[in-house]
Design a protein around this motif. Structure first.
Motif, PDB file in Angstrom:
ATOM      1  N   SER A 188       0.803  -1.225   0.000  1.00  0.00           N
ATOM      2  CA  SER A 188       0.000   0.000   0.000  1.00  0.00           C
ATOM      3  C   SER A 188       0.834   1.273   0.000  1.00  0.00           C
ATOM      4  CB  SER A 188      -0.941   0.000   1.210  1.00  0.00           C
ATOM      5  OG  SER A 188      -0.198  -0.048   2.420  1.00  0.00           O
ATOM      6  N   ARG A 189       2.061   1.222   0.522  1.00  0.00           N
ATOM      7  CA  ARG A 189       2.838   2.453   0.657  1.00  0.00           C
ATOM      8  C   ARG A 189       3.323   3.002  -0.687  1.00  0.00           C
ATOM      9  NH1 ARG A 189       7.034   1.588   5.538  1.00  0.00           N
ATOM     10  NH2 ARG A 189       7.182   3.877   5.383  1.00  0.00           N
ATOM     11  N   PHE A 190       3.296   2.168  -1.724  1.00  0.00           N
ATOM     12  CA  PHE A 190       3.628   2.690  -3.044  1.00  0.00           C
ATOM     13  C   PHE A 190       2.510   3.598  -3.574  1.00  0.00           C
ATOM     14  CE2 PHE A 190       6.399  -1.267  -3.949  1.00  0.00           C
ATOM     15  CZ  PHE A 190       7.532  -0.615  -3.479  1.00  0.00           C
ATOM     16  N   GLY A 191       1.282   3.346  -3.132  1.00  0.00           N
ATOM     17  CA  GLY A 191       0.148   4.069  -3.680  1.00  0.00           C
ATOM     18  C   GLY A 191       0.102   5.535  -3.301  1.00  0.00           C
ATOM     19  N   ASP A 192       0.615   5.886  -2.111  1.00  0.00           N
ATOM     20  CA  ASP A 192       0.544   7.278  -1.659  1.00  0.00           C
ATOM     21  C   ASP A 192       1.922   7.938  -1.589  1.00  0.00           C
ATOM     22  OD1 ASP A 192       1.611   5.943   0.489  1.00  0.00           O
ATOM     23  OD2 ASP A 192      -0.024   6.379   1.876  1.00  0.00           O
ATOM     24  N   ALA A 193       2.889   7.370  -2.304  1.00  0.00           N
ATOM     25  CA  ALA A 193       4.250   7.920  -2.273  1.00  0.00           C
ATOM     26  C   ALA A 193       4.352   9.171  -3.141  1.00  0.00           C
ATOM     27  CB  ALA A 193       5.246   6.867  -2.748  1.00  0.00           C
ATOM     28  N   ARG A 194       5.351  10.014  -2.830  1.00  0.00           N
ATOM     29  CA  ARG A 194       5.578  11.219  -3.633  1.00  0.00           C
ATOM     30  C   ARG A 194       6.278  10.890  -4.949  1.00  0.00           C
ATOM     31  NH1 ARG A 194       6.507  13.572   1.527  1.00  0.00           N
ATOM     32  NH2 ARG A 194       8.745  13.119   1.411  1.00  0.00           N
ATOM     33  N   PHE A 195       6.997   9.769  -4.982  1.00  0.00           N
ATOM     34  CA  PHE A 195       7.660   9.360  -6.218  1.00  0.00           C
ATOM     35  C   PHE A 195       6.696   8.590  -7.113  1.00  0.00           C
ATOM     36  CE2 PHE A 195       8.655   6.213  -2.872  1.00  0.00           C
ATOM     37  CZ  PHE A 195       8.066   5.074  -3.413  1.00  0.00           C
ATOM     38  N   VAL A 196       7.065   8.464  -8.382  1.00  0.00           N
ATOM     39  CA  VAL A 196       6.320   7.593  -9.300  1.00  0.00           C
ATOM     40  C   VAL A 196       6.803   6.164  -9.080  1.00  0.00           C
ATOM     41  CG1 VAL A 196       5.891   7.009 -11.712  1.00  0.00           C
ATOM     42  CG2 VAL A 196       6.019   9.415 -11.012  1.00  0.00           C
ATOM     43  N   HIS A 197       5.886   5.268  -8.798  1.00  0.00           N
ATOM     44  CA  HIS A 197       6.252   3.862  -8.667  1.00  0.00           C
ATOM     45  C   HIS A 197       5.822   3.117  -9.923  1.00  0.00           C
ATOM     46  CE1 HIS A 197       5.143  -0.388  -7.701  1.00  0.00           C
ATOM     47  NE2 HIS A 197       6.420  -0.370  -7.396  1.00  0.00           N
ATOM     48  N   ARG A 198       6.758   2.355 -10.486  1.00  0.00           N
ATOM     49  CA  ARG A 198       6.444   1.537 -11.653  1.00  0.00           C
ATOM     50  C   ARG A 198       6.858   0.092 -11.406  1.00  0.00           C
ATOM     51  NH1 ARG A 198       8.339   6.387 -14.924  1.00  0.00           N
ATOM     52  NH2 ARG A 198       6.391   7.317 -15.652  1.00  0.00           N
ATOM     53  N   ALA A 199       6.005  -0.828 -11.823  1.00  0.00           N
ATOM     54  CA  ALA A 199       6.327  -2.257 -11.800  1.00  0.00           C
ATOM     55  C   ALA A 199       6.820  -2.650 -13.185  1.00  0.00           C
ATOM     56  CB  ALA A 199       5.099  -3.071 -11.422  1.00  0.00           C
ATOM     57  N   SER A 200       7.660  -3.696 -13.235  1.00  0.00           N
ATOM     58  CA  SER A 200       8.296  -4.004 -14.521  1.00  0.00           C
ATOM     59  C   SER A 200       8.167  -5.456 -14.975  1.00  0.00           C
ATOM     60  CB  SER A 200       9.769  -3.609 -14.475  1.00  0.00           C
ATOM     61  OG  SER A 200      10.447  -4.270 -13.418  1.00  0.00           O
ATOM     62  N   PRO A 201       7.018  -6.105 -14.757  1.00  0.00           N
ATOM     63  CA  PRO A 201       6.887  -7.464 -15.301  1.00  0.00           C
ATOM     64  C   PRO A 201       6.883  -7.442 -16.826  1.00  0.00           C
ATOM     65  CG  PRO A 201       4.754  -6.679 -14.550  1.00  0.00           C
ATOM     66  CD  PRO A 201       5.763  -5.656 -14.113  1.00  0.00           C
ATOM     67  N   GLY A 202       7.636  -8.365 -17.428  1.00  0.00           N
ATOM     68  CA  GLY A 202       7.672  -8.464 -18.890  1.00  0.00           C
ATOM     69  C   GLY A 202       7.180  -9.798 -19.391  1.00  0.00           C
ATOM     70  N   THR A 203       7.440 -10.864 -18.618  1.00  0.00           N
ATOM     71  CA  THR A 203       7.025 -12.199 -19.043  1.00  0.00           C
ATOM     72  C   THR A 203       5.516 -12.300 -19.207  1.00  0.00           C
ATOM     73  OG1 THR A 203       8.935 -13.126 -17.882  1.00  0.00           O
ATOM     74  CG2 THR A 203       7.190 -14.661 -18.471  1.00  0.00           C
ATOM     75  N   VAL A 204       4.771 -11.466 -18.478  1.00  0.00           N
ATOM     76  CA  VAL A 204       3.307 -11.558 -18.515  1.00  0.00           C
ATOM     77  C   VAL A 204       2.738 -11.317 -19.914  1.00  0.00           C
ATOM     78  CG1 VAL A 204       2.985 -10.945 -16.091  1.00  0.00           C
ATOM     79  CG2 VAL A 204       3.125  -9.121 -17.815  1.00  0.00           C
ATOM     80  N   VAL A 205       3.482 -10.649 -20.776  1.00  0.00           N
ATOM     81  CA  VAL A 205       2.968 -10.372 -22.121  1.00  0.00           C
ATOM     82  C   VAL A 205       2.776 -11.670 -22.897  1.00  0.00           C
ATOM     83  CG1 VAL A 205       3.447  -9.219 -24.317  1.00  0.00           C
ATOM     84  CG2 VAL A 205       4.003  -8.079 -22.155  1.00  0.00           C
ATOM     85  N   TYR A 206       3.722 -12.606 -22.766  1.00  0.00           N
ATOM     86  CA  TYR A 206       3.624 -13.901 -23.443  1.00  0.00           C
ATOM     87  C   TYR A 206       3.180 -15.014 -22.500  1.00  0.00           C
ATOM     88  CZ  TYR A 206       6.319 -11.972 -27.407  1.00  0.00           C
ATOM     89  OH  TYR A 206       6.757 -11.236 -28.472  1.00  0.00           O
ATOM     90  N   GLY A 207       3.673 -14.977 -21.255  1.00  0.00           N
ATOM     91  CA  GLY A 207       3.370 -16.030 -20.305  1.00  0.00           C
ATOM     92  C   GLY A 207       4.171 -17.290 -20.572  1.00  0.00           C
ATOM     93  N   ASP A 208       4.308 -18.118 -19.572  1.00  0.00           N
ATOM     94  CA  ASP A 208       4.960 -19.422 -19.689  1.00  0.00           C
ATOM     95  C   ASP A 208       4.540 -20.272 -18.503  1.00  0.00           C
ATOM     96  OD1 ASP A 208       6.500 -18.364 -17.582  1.00  0.00           O
ATOM     97  OD2 ASP A 208       8.274 -18.035 -18.835  1.00  0.00           O
ATOM     98  N   CYS A 209       5.047 -21.492 -18.433  1.00  0.00           N
ATOM     99  CA  CYS A 209       4.668 -22.378 -17.329  1.00  0.00           C
ATOM    100  C   CYS A 209       5.027 -21.765 -15.978  1.00  0.00           C
ATOM    101  CB  CYS A 209       5.362 -23.729 -17.475  1.00  0.00           C
ATOM    102  SG  CYS A 209       4.720 -24.752 -18.808  1.00  0.00           S
ATOM    103  N   SER A 210       6.205 -21.152 -15.901  1.00  0.00           N
ATOM    104  CA  SER A 210       6.653 -20.599 -14.621  1.00  0.00           C
ATOM    105  C   SER A 210       5.762 -19.458 -14.167  1.00  0.00           C
ATOM    106  CB  SER A 210       8.107 -20.128 -14.737  1.00  0.00           C
ATOM    107  OG  SER A 210       8.970 -21.209 -14.993  1.00  0.00           O
ATOM    108  N   SER A 211       5.464 -18.526 -15.062  1.00  0.00           N
ATOM    109  CA  SER A 211       4.652 -17.380 -14.647  1.00  0.00           C
ATOM    110  C   SER A 211       3.218 -17.791 -14.322  1.00  0.00           C
ATOM    111  CB  SER A 211       4.671 -16.292 -15.729  1.00  0.00           C
ATOM    112  OG  SER A 211       4.110 -16.746 -16.940  1.00  0.00           O
ATOM    113  N   LEU A 212       2.686 -18.787 -15.039  1.00  0.00           N
ATOM    114  CA  LEU A 212       1.349 -19.267 -14.704  1.00  0.00           C
ATOM    115  C   LEU A 212       1.307 -19.847 -13.294  1.00  0.00           C
ATOM    116  CD1 LEU A 212       0.232 -20.998 -18.024  1.00  0.00           C
ATOM    117  CD2 LEU A 212      -0.695 -18.898 -17.039  1.00  0.00           C
TER     118      LEU A 212
END
Length: 387
Positions: free
Chosen positions: A241-265
């Protein structure tokens, strides 16, 4: 340590959703990317981020194709991560507005990044640093700098407990006249933990990350952006939750989710709704024993870096892929189960899609069950750069 119990959760996948019309005319092995499923996975990620495309900085080491990078841009994503200069060039050409090269480049590799930053003057290009020596590499350039923080993965970065070093580096960046962009924190080492434990460990690390930001701000060094979480830690970063009200911009960086694989599932909650969008199309070429068949998807096709089994077979839940050789993938057939015939097509979901995509020069683009095009795997391999 609690580990994920089912690394191949494909029970909900139907073979009819992946069959390709005219597949008998395709030379195998082949990489097939399903356009509608890619678009669905992008939409799922944006939904999880509250519809805010600015919160996602996907890593394009997975997507690799300019064709798919452009679809991300068309979906409103402007910020990206990459690992190589070829990926950097490709995503800039695809329309990115802000790209972090999330790899500690030095020497000729750093020189190439400086060249690309001049070539793509409208793109904000950044790099990672963890020492004052690395900062000097970027003197006089327009490349912004993120401090790479080691969250316990022990691969790169400044140890997260060494707050004074992190503050000192940020000050050195500013003193050099360079742009201090923020903090990069990739917690990929949590991938084998079951989600409740993964979340507890990740949140402890994020608490330390907030302390780092507070120390920087106390030293009058503003933090523009904090980047966390590849695919395994994505649920953890969403629930912090603390990322939601922070003064900085918070970004997540998942990339595998675009294609997916056995591990990410296996790593992500099923209710998210991700599906595999990149499949290896293979052909059964031999039946050396009554309970074994072999297909043409060895480790030069489906990456074996995550171990065996290297993949799962859609529509054949009881087939067990064994240790591959270079061009052959032996598959064990359970007693009493049907055996795929020689010449039959198998649709394989890789255990690790990122290096698997990198094994191919081209990908078939599939929509509505038919091949609608062939696209080059644009960012495959490396650039050849010399003076």
């Amino acid at each position: 340590m609690t580990v994920i119990s089912d690394p191949y959760p494909l029970s909900g996948l139907g073979l009819d959703d992946y069959r390709i019309a005219g597949v008998a005319e395709v030379c195998t092995p082949a990489l097939a990317i399903y356009r509608e499923i890619v678009d669905s996975n992008i939409a799922v990620t944006l939904r999880l981020l509250g519809g805010d495309a600015n919160r996602w900085r996907p890593h394009v080491k997975t997507t690799k194709l300019a064709f798919i990078m452009r679809r991300l841009v068309e979906a409103g994503i402007a910020n990206f991560k990459c690992s190589t200069s070829l990926e950097l060039m490709t995503v800039c050409e695809a329309g990115a507005r802000d790209v972090l090269l999330a790899y500690p480049v030095v020497g000729a590799n750093a020189r190439r990044v400086r060249e690309l930053s001049e070539q793509f003057g409208s793109v904000h290009i950044s790099a990672l640093v963890e020492s004052e020596q690395q900062i000097k590499t970027w003197d006089g350039s327009r490349v912004g700098l993120f401090i790479d923080v080691n969250p316990g993965m022990d691969r790169t970065g400044v140890e997260q407990d060494d707050i004074q070093k992190i503050v000192g580096l940020a000050r050195a960046i500013e003193a050099a006249g360079l742009a201090f962009r923020g903090v990069h924190y990739y917690d990929g080492h949590l991938s084998n933990l079951a989600l409740p434990e993964r979340e507890r460990v990740a949140h402890r690390g994020y608490d330390q990350l907030i302390e780092i930001v507070a120390a920087l701000e106390s030293a009058s060094v503003p933090v523009q952006e904090v980047i966390t979480a590849g695919t395994p830690a994505f649920p953890c970063t969403l629930s912090y939750s603390r990322f939601g009200d922070a003064r900085f911009v918070h970004r997540a960086s998942p990339g595998t989710v675009v294609y997916g694989d056995c591990s990410s599932l296996a790593q992500l909650p099923a209710e998210y709704g991700y599906r595999p969008a990149a499949i290896v199309v293979s052909t059964v070429v031999s039946q050396p024993t009554s309970r074994r068949v072999t297909c043409d998807a060895g480790h030069k096709t489906v990456s074996a870096d995550a171990g065996a089994p290297t993949c799962a077979v859609i529509g054949w839940p009881d087939l067990l892929p064994l240790k591959p050789s270079e061009e052959h993938l032996p598959i064990e057939v359970a007693p009493g189960d049907a055996t795929p015939a020689i010449g039959e097509t198998l649709y394989l979901v890789p255990r690790h899609i990122c290096p698997t995509v990198n094994n191919f020069d081209h990908a078939l683009i599939v929509a509505a069950g038919a091949i609608i095009g062939v696209e080059r795997v644009t960012a495959r391999g490396r650039e050849v750069c010399t003076l």
